[in-house]
Write a protein that holds these residues in place. Structure first.
Motif, short mmCIF file in Angstrom:
data_model
loop_
_atom_site.label_atom_id
_atom_site.label_comp_id
_atom_site.label_asym_id
_atom_site.label_seq_id
_atom_site.Cartn_x
_atom_site.Cartn_y
_atom_site.Cartn_z
N HIS A 199 0.61 -1.24 0.38
CA HIS A 199 -0.13 -0.27 -0.02
C HIS A 199 1.08 1.26 0.27
O HIS A 199 0.03 2.05 -0.85
CB HIS A 199 -0.71 -0.10 1.23
N TYR B 259 -6.71 3.59 1.71
CA TYR B 259 -7.18 2.20 2.18
C TYR B 259 -8.93 3.01 3.12
O TYR B 259 -8.58 3.82 3.88
CB TYR B 259 -6.69 1.84 3.22
N GLN B 260 -9.79 1.95 3.09
CA GLN B 260 -10.36 2.73 4.06
C GLN B 260 -10.91 2.15 5.38
O GLN B 260 -11.13 0.21 5.12
CB GLN B 260 -12.04 1.87 3.52
N GLY B 261 -9.65 2.37 7.07
CA GLY B 261 -9.20 1.74 7.74
C GLY B 261 -10.74 2.05 8.51
O GLY B 261 -10.81 3.49 8.88
N PHE C 196 -5.88 -2.18 10.60
CA PHE C 196 -5.67 -2.50 9.07
C PHE C 196 -5.41 -3.92 9.26
O PHE C 196 -4.53 -4.91 9.10
CB PHE C 196 -4.20 -2.19 8.64
N SER D 111 -10.65 7.50 4.33
CA SER D 111 -9.89 7.01 3.53
C SER D 111 -8.47 7.32 3.79
O SER D 111 -8.12 8.68 4.68
CB SER D 111 -10.55 7.93 2.25
N LYS E 252 -3.78 6.74 3.90
CA LYS E 252 -2.67 6.21 2.58
C LYS E 252 -1.29 5.95 4.29
O LYS E 252 -1.81 6.90 5.06
CB LYS E 252 -2.11 6.88 2.16
#
Length: 393
Positions: free
Chosen positions: A105, A112-114, A128, A166, A168
């Motif tokens: 990633h 990434y939807q965390g 994650f 959202s 990163k």
């Protein structure tokens, strides 16, 4: 049923995969059968048929516990220990795979939807897969604080718990167990393509520092997604000693985009460039037309104008440049306000008169006009000025 010597090497039967199959087989085997001796079918003396073997067994209660001997209890404990070991192996394998995913990633810039698991004094805890990473408060999107300006960052973090945001991955290091996220970077990926040099935005002032102020840009959806910097030199045409004298956190301002660094995710903003430079706007006002400033209408001086500090050396160096025919200070005047105490020199945007161009010099409130006669074009003059300024200390 016995373990072979090869299977029990290093104290661990079989590989991690075959071990699971082995355990599954043992757990479905009647433990009491492990103690039953085999019958010799060739001997007539020990062959018999027990009536009990011909009588159907009564069904055991659904949750009954089989009675086993002490040695069976030991075997059972050993089996359960082996199961725990295999669960640890599976967990470790999954975590290792998730660390690899985190690095992927990071390297590929994947959004990434965390899930926000909670927060502490420094930021949010982000789920994650099987890992939990950290998102520092400065890496949150400005949309949260701009939407609820009266709430503290801790209150905003508490309200975000349990939601998906959202993010990163901006750092992934399995050896040090460091997994760090940024919501700002994810927001930049989504909205930065629409930010162009020359765009004008409504903005809200964030933190104010000695070197400038950060401003959050408002987008058409009404949210503030990207933050840019207004450097102290771009706050006002007036001389600014302290940015806090002009801007405060929460102020609503209008800004112009003057630079976008997409590699570093940075936007440079200006407030003053939304207004014309007061010197260019009122040039004929600060440099008198009635010759009171020390020059005549035909450009011949009635008396010698004392150059601004440092300007005389620049003029001398400029005359040494190829293509420069003549350099002369023709007029001077005074502004109503101080823009800069330092000497500033630039090419005026006034159209040239044949081969005659106008330069402007400014220091403090004093302004001087310089007539440059040259065979160079506008770009050639700019390069000549750059070379001169590099030679002059």
């Amino acid at each position: 049923m016995q373990f072979s010597a090869a299977a029990t090497a290093n104290g661990s039967p079989y590989s991690s995969i075959s071990r699971i199959a082995f355990l599954s087989n043992l757990l479905t085997t009647d433990v009491s059968a492990l103690k039953t001796p085999q019958l010799n079918w060739n001997s007539a003396t020990n062959f018999c048929i027990c009536r009990s073997s011909l009588t159907p067994k009564k069904p055991s209660p659904a949750f009954s516990t089989p009675k086993v001997s002490t040695s069976d209890d030991s075997s059972k404990t050993q089996l359960l220990n082996l199961i725990d070991e295999d669960e640890d192996v599976v967990r470790q394998a999954r975590r290792s795979a998730d660390w690899k995913a985190a690095r992927a990633h990071y390297e590929n810039g994947i959004v990434y939807q965390g899930r926000v698991e909670g927060s502490n004094g420094g930021g949010l805890l982000i789920r994650f897969y099987s890992l939990v990473g950290f998102l520092p408060y400065p890496q949150l999107s400005p949309s949260h604080s701009c939407k609820e300006p009266d709430k503290s960052i801790q209150e905003i973090a508490k309200a975000l718990t349990g939601t998906l945001i959202s993010v990163k991955v901006i750092h992934a290091e399995e050896e040090k167990r460091k997994l760090i996220f940024s919501e700002k970077e994810a927001t930049w990926s989504k909205y930065s393509n629409s930010v162009k040099v020359g765009n004008i935005y409504e903005a809200r002032v964030g933190s104010v520092e000695d070197y400038g102020a950060f401003a959050h840009l408002r987008f058409p959806d009404g949210s503030y997604h990207i933050t840019g910097l207004v450097h102290v030199s771009e706050v006002s045409w007036d001389l600014v000693q302290d940015v806090r004298d002009i801007l405060n956190e929460g102020d609503e301002v209008k800004v112009k985009v003057i630079g976008v660094d997409r590699n570093k995710s940075r936007v440079t903003l200006s407030i003053k460039q939304l207004e014309e430079d007061p010197l260019l706007e009122t040039l004929e006002k600060v440099i008198p037309q009635d010759d009171s400033g020390g020059s005549s209408s035909d450009g011949t001086s009635d008396y010698v104008i004392e150059p601004l500090p440092g300007l005389e050396t620049i003029v001398q160096e400029l005359q040494r440049e190829d293509g420069v025919i003549d350099v002369k200070i023709t007029r001077q005047g005074f502004e109503k306000r101080v823009v800069s105490q330092d000497l500033q020199l630039w090419l005026s945007n006034a159209p040239p008169n044949g081969n005659q161009f106008t330069l402007l010099a400014r220091a403090g409130r004093q302004v001087q006009e310089i007539q440059l006669v040259t065979s160079l074009d506008q770009d050639g003059i700019k390069f000549a000025l750059q070379r001169v300024l590099e030679r002059v200390p």
